[in-house]
Design an enzyme around this catalytic site. Structure first.
Site, PDB file in Angstrom:
ATOM      1  NE  ARG A  72       1.826  -2.492  -2.046  1.00 27.62           N
ATOM      2  CZ  ARG A  72       1.980  -1.290  -1.509  1.00 27.62           C
ATOM      3  NH1 ARG A  72       2.691  -1.154  -0.436  1.00 27.62           N
ATOM      4  NH2 ARG A  72       1.418  -0.225  -2.029  1.00 27.62           N
ATOM      5  CB  THR A  73       1.419  -5.897  -8.262  1.00 30.73           C
ATOM      6  OG1 THR A  73       0.549  -5.879  -7.141  1.00 30.73           O
ATOM      7  CG2 THR A  73       1.078  -7.085  -9.144  1.00 30.73           C
ATOM      8  CE  LYS A 100       4.202   9.170 -28.446  1.00 29.03           C
ATOM      9  NZ  LYS A 100       5.296   8.550 -29.180  1.00 29.03           N
ATOM     10  NE  ARG A 122      -2.252  -3.798 -10.829  1.00 28.88           N
ATOM     11  CZ  ARG A 122      -1.951  -3.608  -9.555  1.00 28.88           C
ATOM     12  NH1 ARG A 122      -1.680  -2.396  -9.109  1.00 28.88           N
ATOM     13  NH2 ARG A 122      -1.922  -4.618  -8.713  1.00 28.88           N
ATOM     14  CG  HIS A 150      -4.622  -8.306  -7.485  1.00 29.19           C
ATOM     15  ND1 HIS A 150      -3.537  -8.878  -8.142  1.00 29.19           N
ATOM     16  CD2 HIS A 150      -4.130  -7.223  -6.810  1.00 29.19           C
ATOM     17  CE1 HIS A 150      -2.460  -8.160  -7.867  1.00 29.19           C
ATOM     18  NE2 HIS A 150      -2.788  -7.166  -7.064  1.00 29.19           N
TER      19      HIS A 150
HETATM   20  N1  ASP Z   1      -2.746  -3.201  -4.394  1.00 29.60           N
HETATM   21  C1  ASP Z   1      -4.060  -3.809  -4.416  1.00 29.60           C
HETATM   22  C2  ASP Z   1      -4.638  -3.775  -5.810  1.00 29.60           C
HETATM   23  O1  ASP Z   1      -3.947  -3.447  -6.742  1.00 29.60           O
HETATM   24  C3  ASP Z   1      -4.981  -3.239  -3.397  1.00 29.60           C
HETATM   25  C4  ASP Z   1      -5.308  -1.785  -3.540  1.00 29.60           C
HETATM   26  O2  ASP Z   1      -4.915  -1.116  -4.477  1.00 29.60           O
HETATM   27  O3  ASP Z   1      -6.024  -1.317  -2.662  1.00 29.60           O
HETATM   28  O4  ASP Z   1      -5.788  -4.100  -5.986  1.00 29.60           O
END
Ligand code: ASP
Length: 331
Positions: A72-73, A100, A122, A150
């Protein structure tokens, strides 16, 4: 004769601004949140048109660096940048030179050579985005760092609540499950309390960080407490963050029996949210996930709008009025 397209002043891409980052919800004031939600709302209107692309960030470069799994993100940041006409580069941990042995700092320095305007990052370790902020001239957006923060998830959750429930101030939200390993919980506690909501954390004592009440929320170990909330926010059991050999719960079956969110444990009219990905049948009963009171799909749509708003906000000066955001179209 050549077809000349004229852009009015307000339709020009925003001029360069000083560096601003979104590393944590703690970076935001109540006014900032309100401005971002209003901008997201105006983008919602722009996406109702057949032609969904806005020229707002034309000529800007946005790098998405995901060193941890994401559906999703990562997809919503990429689409958000594209809808605003920015150039995008997407780097994943696996398949890149990180495989690497390249360090995060070297990867950031390499990509900085392209002069990106924004780096969305991320990383499984807390502080990855801060490291990026120290080593590039780009604006940094934290798309999740370990169990720390987040912020765009919390903003999209606020947007979903505001649009679907009608208010955040005075609302009671129960956040249920694996709070210990959840950056979503930490960002949401800050964001919800900043905007005047009351938060109760519900879950097994072994998955509740010690002293978390200090963040301004209540704690309960009794699943029946969720019945008192207006919104029940279910967290995923984050097995990938659990220390090997540590028995946080006797078994997943036992966890589901004691803490799973089932129709029987909810009151009619309660809204249910989950950041995804869901473990259906573990922390959330499929009948709850698929019920009309579930806002889970709406959260995903809100993710695109809020990430467009965040990118736009970082790359423009000062408060972004709703008017400005809706006006940025080619004449
Ligand atoms: N998608 C959210 C996160 O990246 C929640 C999860 O992974 O549970 O933190």
């Amino acid at each position: 004769m050549a077809d000349i397209r004229v852009m009015r002043d307000v339709l020009l891409p925003p001029s360069p601004s000083e560096r601003r980052h979104l590393l944590s919800i703690a970076d935001l004031s109540r006014d900032d949140v309100q401005r971002l939600l209003a901008t997201a709302r105006s983008f919602a209107r722009s996406l109702e048109r057949e032609m969904k692309k806005l020229p707002t960030l034309r000529g800007r470069t946005i790098v998405n660096m995901f060193f941890e799994s994401s559906t999703r993100t990562s997809s919503s940041f990429e689409l958000a940048a594209k809808r605003l006409s920015a150039d995008t580069i997407s780097i994943k941990g696996s398949g890149s030179s990180v495989d690497k042995g390249e360090s995060l700092k070297d990867t950031i320095l390499t990509l900085a050579a392209y002069d990106p305007d924004v780096i969305v990052i991320r990383h499984p370790q807390i502080g990855g985005p801060q490291l990026a902020a120290r080593n590039t001239a780009a604006h940094i957006v934290n798309a999740g760092d370990g169990k720390h923060q987040h912020p765009t998830q919390a903003l999209l959750d606020l947007f979903t609540i505001q649009e679907e429930v009608g208010k955040i101030d005075g609302l009671h939200v129960a956040i249920v499950g694996d709070v210990l390993h959840s950056r979503v919980a930490r960002s949401n506690i800050q964001a919800l309390t900043l905007m005047g909501a009351r938060v109760t954390l519900v879950g097994p004592p072994s998955l509740m960080p010690r002293g978390i009440e200090g963040m301004g929320c209540d704690v309960s170990t009794d699943i029946r407490s969720i019945a008192a909330a207006d919104v029940v926010y279910v967290l995923r059991m984050q097995r990938e963050r659990m220390l090997e050999g540590a028995n946080y719960v006797p078994s997943l079956r036992e966890y589901t029996a004691r803490w799973g969110v089932t129709p029987e444990r909810l009151r009619p009219g309660q809204k249910v949210m989950h950041p995804g990905p869901m473990n259906r049948g573990v922390e959330i009963d499929p009948r709850v996930a698929d019920h009309p009171e579930s806002l889970i799909e709406i959260q995903v749509r809100a993710g695109l709008l809020v990430r467009m708003a965040v990118l736009y906000d970082l790359l423009t000066h000062g408060p972004v009025g709703v008017q400005t955001a809706t006006l940025t179209e080619v004449a």
